[in-house]
Design an enzyme around this catalytic site. Structure first.
Site, mmCIF file in Angstrom:
data_model
loop_
_atom_site.group_PDB
_atom_site.id
_atom_site.type_symbol
_atom_site.label_atom_id
_atom_site.label_comp_id
_atom_site.label_asym_id
_atom_site.label_seq_id
_atom_site.Cartn_x
_atom_site.Cartn_y
_atom_site.Cartn_z
ATOM 1 N N ARG A 20 53.683 -19.856 -1.902
ATOM 2 C CA ARG A 20 54.919 -20.633 -2.090
ATOM 3 C C ARG A 20 55.875 -19.929 -3.037
ATOM 4 O O ARG A 20 57.088 -19.899 -2.801
ATOM 5 C CB ARG A 20 54.607 -22.038 -2.609
ATOM 6 C CG ARG A 20 53.931 -22.924 -1.566
ATOM 7 C CD ARG A 20 53.509 -24.226 -2.163
ATOM 8 N NE ARG A 20 52.564 -23.978 -3.261
ATOM 9 C CZ ARG A 20 52.240 -24.860 -4.181
ATOM 10 N NH1 ARG A 20 52.767 -26.056 -4.179
ATOM 11 N NH2 ARG A 20 51.373 -24.560 -5.126
ATOM 12 N N ASN A 38 52.885 -26.887 0.287
ATOM 13 C CA ASN A 38 51.583 -26.841 0.947
ATOM 14 C C ASN A 38 51.414 -28.089 1.793
ATOM 15 O O ASN A 38 51.794 -29.185 1.384
ATOM 16 C CB ASN A 38 50.447 -26.796 -0.088
ATOM 17 C CG ASN A 38 50.316 -25.446 -0.759
ATOM 18 O OD1 ASN A 38 50.776 -24.434 -0.249
ATOM 19 N ND2 ASN A 38 49.672 -25.425 -1.902
#
Length: 92
Positions: A20, A38
């Site tokens: 990320r 996520n």
């Protein structure tokens, strides 16, 4: 160039490997707006807005990912630009 939005799903070993934050760094370097998060199934979701060519560059980088990641698939759904994303962040 036209502004567009892309909904991107990345599959593989992409959680717990800094994916990320990698996506945020690339998105910011390209001057895009969006978010990444996520998903419960182990995938990473990326939503990005900006020039299509720049989003295509983002997708190219997402296919590689950070060193510890192992990307298996990247799915891109192109959408109309909405203009509601102001920065590029992690969404929880």
């Amino acid at each position: 160039m036209a502004q567009v939005r892309a909904h991107i799903i990345v599959q593989g070993v992409v959680q717990g490997v800094g994916y990320r934050f990698f996506a945020i760094r690339i998105g910011n370097e390209l001057g895009l707006s969006g978010y990444t998060r996520n998903l419960r199934n182990g995938d990473v979701e990326v939503e990005a807005e900006g020039e299509r060519g720049l989003i295509e560059e983002l997708v190219t980088e997402l296919r590689v990912g950070p060193r510890a990641a192992s990307v298996e698939n990247v799915f891109v759904e192109w959408k109309e630009f909405q203009g509601d994303l102001k920065s590029f962040d992690v969404k929880f």
